[in-house]
Design a protein around this motif. Structure first.
Motif, short mmCIF file in Angstrom:
data_model
loop_
_atom_site.label_atom_id
_atom_site.label_comp_id
_atom_site.label_asym_id
_atom_site.label_seq_id
_atom_site.Cartn_x
_atom_site.Cartn_y
_atom_site.Cartn_z
N LEU A 1 0.85 -1.19 0.00
CA LEU A 1 0.00 0.00 0.00
C LEU A 1 0.88 1.24 0.00
O LEU A 1 1.89 1.30 0.73
N GLU A 2 0.51 2.22 -0.80
CA GLU A 2 1.22 3.48 -0.86
C GLU A 2 0.36 4.61 -0.33
O GLU A 2 -0.75 4.82 -0.83
N ASN A 3 0.87 5.31 0.68
CA ASN A 3 0.26 6.53 1.20
C ASN A 3 -1.17 6.35 1.71
O ASN A 3 -1.97 7.28 1.71
N VAL A 4 -1.49 5.14 2.13
CA VAL A 4 -2.79 4.87 2.75
C VAL A 4 -2.68 5.13 4.25
O VAL A 4 -1.73 4.66 4.91
N VAL A 5 -3.62 5.86 4.80
CA VAL A 5 -3.62 6.17 6.23
C VAL A 5 -4.18 4.98 7.01
O VAL A 5 -5.21 4.41 6.63
N LEU A 6 -3.51 4.62 8.09
CA LEU A 6 -3.93 3.49 8.92
C LEU A 6 -4.43 3.99 10.27
O LEU A 6 -3.98 5.01 10.78
N ASP A 7 -5.34 3.23 10.84
CA ASP A 7 -5.76 3.50 12.21
C ASP A 7 -4.60 3.16 13.14
O ASP A 7 -3.98 2.10 13.02
N ASP A 8 -4.30 4.06 14.05
CA ASP A 8 -3.13 3.90 14.91
C ASP A 8 -3.16 2.63 15.75
O ASP A 8 -2.13 2.00 16.00
#
Length: 529
Positions: A295-302
């Motif tokens: 995955l590129e530049n996908v925001v994840l839940d911390d």
């Protein structure tokens, strides 16, 4: 195949004591995590950030101008020349820089599923996650093929090496340089992995036509009866989404060759946009993103590490790279027959093009050369709002040769194999961007299904008086009022203004194709101002 002299160019890297060749996916994932290049998501994929460059850098792409390339390349803004001396100096700097690294990663494989036309390549990376990306996007060799592998083109990627424009002859710190003489792609100053994929596509767009094979920026799939469909279109128009059909087997999602034998995939994986991705709308793509994917530049839940595909805080050009094997319904090898149906996809932000229209051969050639769409946010550096653009053959940034070379080959094949061609708008309806709404994916799927099943080949149509396009009056599963764009607009005067404005843009753009026949030039919009 490279000569011994050409192979020596990269010898300094290949003799690096810690160069890792064709590591297993699990080992590459371990390297990525131990080097803090990325993190593991809840789905098992690796997620990495590309920093400030979250899309391609077209102004930083060059081709070395020498005795091999000079007479063939369509020089200009797309194919910017750089002299041999500048390239050689930069190559030495980059190889010396990489040789100082503790560890390098090398992938040996192929571009092209058809053994008759495939290109043996090697990709040398500074980052392990870039090497995993290359492994998933190109064709992985068997053990026997790996033992006998002799690369014919080398990609050298050094994202942390930054050029000095005043010294190195580049436009910025970033550079993507192709030398057809040395058979090398040199990349630096950008962490966006898509440059690796697209540089090899540019190489194939140079090599394949010289072997009487049409190289194409399109996705492809095949039906249960063996019928083949092609989907042309730029990023964001729906190639990947529409070709991933549960009722058809996927050949590939982005790059193909059309030889005398039929269609073959140039790649071994998929590079899908995943903005607003959901298991309901795009289940095949959503489920394909698992262990080994990137995955590129996908925001994840911390806390959960679950991907938030709706989050655009880094970029709208979020991406997922995964091997074709992660899609259940594929064809192996990625080779099929000649296409029955060809679909040109456009994401029209003006909201004036019909959802579908059937094209004559001349109209097909006109719209292929035009390659109209609205460039969507995030696909290139600096693009934040949709912009009307014309990209010849739906892939101008990747075409080293004149567009007419590819168009002539396509026209010959349409004639030879009686392919039906449609123009499908996946953009806006009921108004332009900001006023109307995006075409419903369910409507587009119904439209494409009807086209592939042959239901629109002989259906009643009406001719649009501005664009001259033949629009089906009825498509199963789609409201009739949606099919004719003017009927979907509440403000008819605004529609007329927008449509005529777009028609004139088509005409202005097409003035560059002076070599096109009169029949093709007259196949554009009826309205001429």
């Amino acid at each position: 195949m490279k000569t011994e002299e050409e192979a020596l160019v990269t010898q300094n890297l290949l003799t690096h004591e810690n160069i890792q060749t064709n590591l297993a996916v699990s080992l590459l994932v371990e390297k990525i995590l131990s080097k803090n290049e990325g993190v593991l998501t809840a789905t098992g994929a690796v997620c990495a950030s590309t920093g400030k460059y979250t899309g391609r850098s077209p102004k930083d792409k060059f081709i070395v101008r020498d005795e091999v390339s000079d007479q063939y390349i369509n020089w200009g803004e797309v194919n910017q020349p750089i002299d041999e001396q500048s390239f050689e100096k930069l190559l030495k700097k980059v190889t010396a820089y990489l040789h100082q690294k503790n560890e390098l990663f090398r992938f040996k494989g192929f571009a092209g599923a058809d053994p008759s036309y495939r290109l043996p390549i090697e990709v040398i990376n500074e980052y392990a996650w870039h090497n995993l990306f290359a492994r998933q996007l190109f064709v992985t060799p068997t053990d026997e093929e790996l033992q006998n592998h002799a690369s014919d083109f080398t990609v050298i990627s050094a994202p942390t090496f930054k050029a000095d424009p005043e010294v190195d002859g580049t436009n910025s710190e970033t550079f993507i340089i192709i030398s057809f003489k040395k058979r090398i792609v040199l990349i630096g100053g950008t962490e966006y992995a898509g440059e690796i994929k697209k540089s090899i596509f540019s190489v194939m767009n140079y090599i394949l036509p010289k072997n009487d094979v049409l190289s194409m920026h399109c996705s492809a799939n095949v039906g249960q009866e063996g019928d083949v469909a092609l989907f042309f279109g730029l990023s964001g128009t729906g190639k990947t989404t529409l070709s991933a059909d549960p009722y058809r087997r996927l050949i590939g999602d982005d790059e193909h060759g059309w030889s005398s034998n039929g269609i073959f995939n140039i790649e071994g994986g998929c590079y899908a946009k995943c903005i607003n991705l959901s298991p309901k709308k795009e289940p095949q793509i959503h489920n394909a993103i698992r262990f080994g994917s990137v995955l590129e530049n996908v925001v994840l839940d911390d806390s959960s590490r679950e991907p938030d595909y709706d989050d655009t805080s880094l970029t709208e050009n979020t991406r997922a790279a995964y091997p074709l094997e992660n899609i259940d319904n594929i064809i192996r090898p990625s080779i099929a027959g000649h296409p029955n149906t060809i679909i040109f996809l456009t994401a029209d932000a003006s909201g004036t093009l019909p959802p579908i229209s059937k094209l004559t051969k001349e109209q097909a050639m006109y719209h292929f050369l035009s390659g109209y769409t609205s460039k969507l946010a995030g696909t290139e550096r600096g693009v934040t709002q949709p912009q009307a653009t014309f990209s010849a053959c739906f892939g101008s940034p990747f075409l080293p040769l004149p567009p007419s070379d590819y168009a002539e080959m396509l026209g010959e094949k349409i004639d030879q194999f009686n392919s039906n061609v449609f123009l499908v708008n996946t953009g806006w309806t009921g108004g332009s961007f900001g006023i109307g709404e995006r075409m419903k994916l369910s409507h587009t799927r119904a439209i494409v299904h009807s086209a592939l099943e042959g239901e629109l080949n002989n259906i009643e149509t009406v001719t649009d008086d501005i664009f001259g396009l033949d629009i089906p009056v009825h498509v199963p599963g789609v409201p009739d009022e949606v099919l004719v764009p003017k009927n979907a607009w509440s403000d008819k005067d605004s529609y007329e203004k927008e449509a005529k404005s777009l028609a004139l843009k088509f005409h202005d753009n097409f003035t560059q194709f002076t070599e096109a026949s009169e029949a093709i030039q007259n196949a554009g919009p009826s309205y001429k101002g």
